[in-house]
Design a protein around this motif. Sequence first.
Motif, mmCIF file in Angstrom:
data_model
loop_
_atom_site.group_PDB
_atom_site.id
_atom_site.type_symbol
_atom_site.label_atom_id
_atom_site.label_comp_id
_atom_site.label_asym_id
_atom_site.label_seq_id
_atom_site.Cartn_x
_atom_site.Cartn_y
_atom_site.Cartn_z
ATOM 1 N N SER A 176 -7.605 1.986 41.231
ATOM 2 C CA SER A 176 -7.418 2.617 42.529
ATOM 3 C C SER A 176 -7.706 1.638 43.657
ATOM 4 O O SER A 176 -6.951 1.561 44.642
ATOM 5 C CB SER A 176 -8.314 3.847 42.655
ATOM 6 N N GLU A 231 -5.553 7.458 48.188
ATOM 7 C CA GLU A 231 -5.883 8.431 47.161
ATOM 8 C C GLU A 231 -5.600 9.827 47.687
ATOM 9 O O GLU A 231 -6.157 10.258 48.678
ATOM 10 C CB GLU A 231 -7.359 8.306 46.764
ATOM 11 N N LEU A 289 -2.116 8.386 43.845
ATOM 12 C CA LEU A 289 -2.120 7.620 45.081
ATOM 13 C C LEU A 289 -0.692 7.484 45.581
ATOM 14 O O LEU A 289 0.260 7.489 44.789
ATOM 15 C CB LEU A 289 -2.717 6.221 44.874
#
Length: 229
Positions: free
Chosen positions: A145, A155, A168
Amino acid sequence: MKLGNVVQIAIGVPDLEASASFYEMLEFEKLAENDAPWPWKQYTDGQNLLLLNQDGNQYIGLNYFTPHVTELVAAIEANGIPFIRKQVGEDGRLQMALFSDDDGLMVALINHDPTGMTLPTGEPMSKCGTFGEFSLGVDNFQKASHFWQQFGFKEMYASGDPYPWGILSDEMIVLGLHQTDEFKGPCITYFEPDMAERVNDLQAKGLVIENGILNGPAGETLFLFTGEL
């Protein structure tokens, strides 16, 4: 920094016509085709661009189009990310630069101004239903991430159940990062409330779908799940 202005899912296929027939059976719309520099066809499911590339390699990755490849490459390298390959044209201009995330997803930056390109309408049009995510199996969700957030991805959702995962978006494509050994991916994932009926229709056309998994001629995987986004 964002990776470009337009993105497409790129699939390296051994047999262009076989792959084209597969996606046309799924009712993807053909947008363009050419034989230079190798045979290729571009399709859309209404929400994404999909490139079938018979370039002698087998892969599935992302292509971003931007007229600022040189500056973008310099910025990415300054962040410590190496490039696997760079392609320079006869005029000396950088045409393409290829890098990978830590989990092996290939990303190509294409030196092309996408102004005037035919883009998806945003409305689902294929038998697969509504696009949910470009699903990736990752070794570490938090690390993955963080990697993608440096490229303008935000996100949208994260959870620890049944394993660490999240989705995401960079407002061009949605990535699903899944810290699991259940699949590696990347896989193209679709949802629709009437997916069972859609699957029955596709199976009647001769496609093999088991547990919501449909494999394409080039080895790519499409997830077809019942649900609503």
